[in-house]
Write a protein that holds these residues in place. Structure first.
Motif, PDB file in Angstrom:
ATOM      1  N   SER A  93       0.844  -1.189   0.000  1.00 33.56           N
ATOM      2  CA  SER A  93       0.000   0.000   0.000  1.00 33.56           C
ATOM      3  C   SER A  93       0.881   1.241   0.000  1.00 33.56           C
ATOM      4  CB  SER A  93      -0.900   0.019   1.238  1.00 33.56           C
ATOM      5  OG  SER A  93      -1.812  -1.062   1.215  1.00 33.56           O
ATOM      6  N   THR A  94       0.515   2.228  -0.795  1.00 30.05           N
ATOM      7  CA  THR A  94       1.340   3.430  -0.904  1.00 30.05           C
ATOM      8  C   THR A  94       0.483   4.677  -0.719  1.00 30.05           C
ATOM      9  OG1 THR A  94       1.027   3.532  -3.305  1.00 30.05           O
ATOM     10  CG2 THR A  94       2.958   2.348  -2.498  1.00 30.05           C
ATOM     11  N   LEU A  95       1.086   5.682  -0.108  1.00 31.08           N
ATOM     12  CA  LEU A  95       0.438   6.977   0.044  1.00 31.08           C
ATOM     13  C   LEU A  95       1.360   8.029  -0.539  1.00 31.08           C
ATOM     14  CD1 LEU A  95      -1.854   8.731   1.230  1.00 31.08           C
ATOM     15  CD2 LEU A  95      -0.575   8.783   3.383  1.00 31.08           C
ATOM     16  N   ARG A  96       0.853   8.753  -1.537  1.00 33.45           N
ATOM     17  CA  ARG A  96       1.609   9.869  -2.119  1.00 33.45           C
ATOM     18  C   ARG A  96       0.845  11.144  -1.811  1.00 33.45           C
ATOM     19  NH1 ARG A  96      -1.143   7.230  -6.322  1.00 33.45           N
ATOM     20  NH2 ARG A  96      -2.152   8.583  -7.883  1.00 33.45           N
ATOM     21  N   THR A  97       1.579  12.214  -1.525  1.00 33.66           N
ATOM     22  CA  THR A  97       0.931  13.387  -0.943  1.00 33.66           C
ATOM     23  C   THR A  97       1.369  14.686  -1.602  1.00 33.66           C
ATOM     24  OG1 THR A  97       2.649  13.758   0.740  1.00 33.66           O
ATOM     25  CG2 THR A  97       0.912  12.175   1.265  1.00 33.66           C
ATOM     26  N   ASP A  98       0.477  15.667  -1.544  1.00 30.43           N
ATOM     27  CA  ASP A  98       0.834  17.034  -1.922  1.00 30.43           C
ATOM     28  C   ASP A  98       1.570  17.695  -0.757  1.00 30.43           C
ATOM     29  OD1 ASP A  98      -0.472  16.872  -4.388  1.00 30.43           O
ATOM     30  OD2 ASP A  98      -2.363  17.658  -3.593  1.00 30.43           O
ATOM     31  N   LYS A  99       2.680  18.370  -1.063  1.00 28.72           N
ATOM     32  CA  LYS A  99       3.409  19.096  -0.033  1.00 28.72           C
ATOM     33  C   LYS A  99       2.593  20.284   0.467  1.00 28.72           C
ATOM     34  CE  LYS A  99       7.795  19.846  -1.134  1.00 28.72           C
ATOM     35  NZ  LYS A  99       8.964  20.214  -1.956  1.00 28.72           N
ATOM     36  N   ARG A 100       2.994  20.840   1.604  1.00 34.24           N
ATOM     37  CA  ARG A 100       2.344  22.056   2.121  1.00 34.24           C
ATOM     38  C   ARG A 100       2.261  23.131   1.034  1.00 34.24           C
ATOM     39  NH1 ARG A 100       4.252  23.691   8.210  1.00 34.24           N
ATOM     40  NH2 ARG A 100       4.197  21.612   9.158  1.00 34.24           N
ATOM     41  N   GLY A 101       1.061  23.680   0.875  1.00 35.75           N
ATOM     42  CA  GLY A 101       0.893  24.781  -0.063  1.00 35.75           C
ATOM     43  C   GLY A 101       0.887  24.361  -1.513  1.00 35.75           C
ATOM     44  N   ILE A 102       0.886  23.063  -1.784  1.00 37.05           N
ATOM     45  CA  ILE A 102       0.918  22.556  -3.164  1.00 37.05           C
ATOM     46  C   ILE A 102      -0.333  21.722  -3.406  1.00 37.05           C
ATOM     47  CG2 ILE A 102       2.218  21.188  -4.839  1.00 37.05           C
ATOM     48  CD1 ILE A 102       3.654  23.729  -3.843  1.00 37.05           C
ATOM     49  N   GLY A 103      -0.885  21.805  -4.626  1.00 34.34           N
ATOM     50  CA  GLY A 103      -2.040  20.992  -4.962  1.00 34.34           C
ATOM     51  C   GLY A 103      -3.197  21.264  -4.026  1.00 34.34           C
ATOM     52  N   ASP A 104      -3.711  20.212  -3.420  1.00 31.12           N
ATOM     53  CA  ASP A 104      -4.854  20.335  -2.522  1.00 31.12           C
ATOM     54  C   ASP A 104      -4.457  20.467  -1.059  1.00 31.12           C
ATOM     55  OD1 ASP A 104      -6.695  20.163  -4.620  1.00 31.12           O
ATOM     56  OD2 ASP A 104      -6.695  17.976  -4.570  1.00 31.12           O
ATOM     57  N   SER A 105      -3.177  20.571  -0.771  1.00 33.96           N
ATOM     58  CA  SER A 105      -2.727  20.743   0.614  1.00 33.96           C
ATOM     59  C   SER A 105      -2.652  22.219   0.971  1.00 33.96           C
ATOM     60  CB  SER A 105      -1.352  20.098   0.833  1.00 33.96           C
ATOM     61  OG  SER A 105      -1.443  18.684   0.859  1.00 33.96           O
ATOM     62  N   GLY A 106      -3.107  22.543   2.185  1.00 35.53           N
ATOM     63  CA  GLY A 106      -3.055  23.921   2.644  1.00 35.53           C
ATOM     64  C   GLY A 106      -1.714  24.259   3.271  1.00 35.53           C
ATOM     65  N   GLY A 107      -1.644  25.445   3.833  1.00 32.32           N
ATOM     66  CA  GLY A 107      -0.401  25.894   4.449  1.00 32.32           C
ATOM     67  C   GLY A 107       0.429  26.719   3.492  1.00 32.32           C
ATOM     68  N   ASP A 108       1.500  27.271   4.015  1.00 36.08           N
ATOM     69  CA  ASP A 108       2.410  28.119   3.249  1.00 36.08           C
ATOM     70  C   ASP A 108       3.576  27.275   2.760  1.00 36.08           C
ATOM     71  OD1 ASP A 108       4.181  29.987   2.259  1.00 36.08           O
ATOM     72  OD2 ASP A 108       4.021  31.354   3.966  1.00 36.08           O
TER      73      ASP A 108
END
Length: 321
Positions: A93-108
Motif C-alpha cells: 500500500s502506498t500513500l503519495r501526498t501534496d506538499k504544504r501549499g501545493i495541490g490540494d494541501s493547505g499551508g504556506d
C-alpha cells in the motif's frame, strides 16, 4: 536481518486525525485522503494493496505535487503515481501526498523547514497506519525527500527508509555541480559559491553580482529553509541510524550523481546502495550518458518507470520484514 523496531504506541499528531475523507467505497483500490496536519489540511492519494507493507512517498524539492509533477513549470513525469501504482500491484500500500501549499494541501509552501516536513510525515504515518492496519510504514524519499526521510527516520512507526536519487552531501556543492552544466555559469561561479558559503553559516548572501535567474534561488521567503539544506549533511543524518535503508542512484541522473549513495554508505555501512544503469532523476530509464533523452523524461508521463526500480524496492521490503 535486523530485528524490526516495535511500532506499538504510535503517537498520533496532536489532536489526531480529525478528518479522513474517502472519495470512494472502502473496497476501492485508490482512495483520496485529507487529514488535519500541523499547519492546515494535507491531501494525498492512497493505493491500497492486500500485503502487510505500507509506504509513504516523500516528494522532492520545489512545488512538487503528489504525482511527482510541477505543473506550472511544465514538469510532468508522473513518477510518483507510476511508482505508487507499481508498488501497490506488488502488494505494498502506498500513500503519495501534496506538499504544504501545493495541490490540494493547505499551508504556506515557503514557510517550511526539515522539522515542519517531519511533522507532516508523522501525521501521514499515523493516517496510513489507521487506514491500512500496517504495524509500521516505509519512508520512500525522492531527491530532497531522501534528506527529509533521513531527518524523520526516528519517528514512531517507521519500518525503514528507501532513498531514491537522494543526495549524500549538503545542498551547496550539489547545486554548484548542477549549475555548472548551464551555459555561461562559469562567469558567476565564484559569486554563487560565495553566496552559498555565506548562507551555510547563517549570513545573508551577497547576491548583488548574480544575474536575476541565479539571484532568484535566494528568494527571501525560502532563505531559512535553504540555510538548513546547505548546512545539513545527509551522511551525518544517516550515520547513527539502525534500521533497514536502501539507497538507489542512477548513472543517467543529471541532478544527483551516482556516487551520492556511496557517501551515505561510507557514513553507515549497513546501508545497501544500488546504482541502476540508465536510471534518471525522474526514475525513468534512458541510455547512460544520453542527456537529451534524460531531459525529455521530465515532461513525458507516458514513459514508464525504470523496469528494475519497483522490483528492487519490493524485494528489499520483503527481505527486511
Amino acid at each position: 536481518m535486523r530485528k524490526r523496531r516495535s511500532c506499538a504506541g504510535v503517537w498520533v499528531f496532536r489532536a489526531a486525525i480529525l478528518t479522513l475523507l474517502l472519495a470512494s467505497a472502502a473496497e476501492a483500490n485508490t482512495v483520496e485522503i485529507t487529514i488535519d496536519g500541523p499547519a492546515g489540511t494535507l491531501a494525498g492519494t492512497l493505493e491500497r494493496a492486500p500485503g502487510p507493507h505500507a509506504a509513504l512517498i516523500l516528494p522532492g524539492s520545489g512545488p512538487t505535487d503528489r504525482n511527482g509533477n510541477q505543473i506550472a513549470n511544465g514538469l510532468v513525469p508522473d513518477s510518483y503515481r507510476l511508482l505508487a501504482e507499481a508498488l501497490a500491484a506488488g502488494g505494498v500500500s502506498t500513500l503519495r501526498t501534496d506538499k504544504r501549499g501545493i495541490g490540494d494541501s493547505g499551508g504556506d509552501g515557503n514557510a517550511v523547514s526539515l522539522a515542519a516536513y517531519r511533522d507532516d510525515a508523522e501525521a501521514w504515518i499515523a493516517a496510513l497506519q489507521a487506514e491500512t492496519g500496517a504495524d509500521c510504514v516505509w519512508l520512500i524519499g525522492h531527491s530532497e525527500g531522501g534528506t527529509i526521510a533521513l531527518f524523520s527516520a526516528n519517528l514512531p512507526g517507521v519500518c525503514g527508509l528507501i532513498l531514491l536519487t537522494a543526495p549524500g552531501r549538503a545542498l551547496g556543492p550539489i547545486l554548484m555541480e548542477q549549475l555548472a552544466a548551464q551555459p555561461g555559469f562559469s562567469a558567476h561561479a565564484a559569486a554563487m559559491e560565495r553566496a552559498l558559503d555565506q548562507l551555510s553559516v547563517g549570513l545573508a548572501p551577497d547576491i548583488a553580482s548574480l544575474p536575476p535567474d541565479l539571484a532568484a534561488l535566494f528568494d527571501p521567503a525560502l532563505l531559512g529553509y535553504m540555510t538548513e539544506l546547505v548546512s545539513t549533511d545527509p551522511a551525518e543524518l544517516a550515520r547513527p541510524l539502525d534500521l533497514p535503508i536502501l539507497a538507489i542512484t542512477g548513472d543517467a541522473d543529471i541532478q544527483v550523481r551516482e556516487d551520492e549513495a556511496a557517501r551515505l554508505v561510507a557514513a553507515n555501512p549497513a546501508i545497501r546502495a544500488v546504482v541502476m544503469a540508465g536510471l534518471t532523476h525522474t526514475l525513468k530509464q534512458v541510455p547512460p550518458g544520453d542527456r537529451a533523452q534524460g531531459l525529455l523524461t521530465y515532461s513525458d508521463p507516458s514513459r514508464p518507470l525504470h523496469p528494475d526500480l519497483a522490483p528492487t524496492l519490493l524485494a528489499f521490503m520483503a527481505e527486511s520484514r
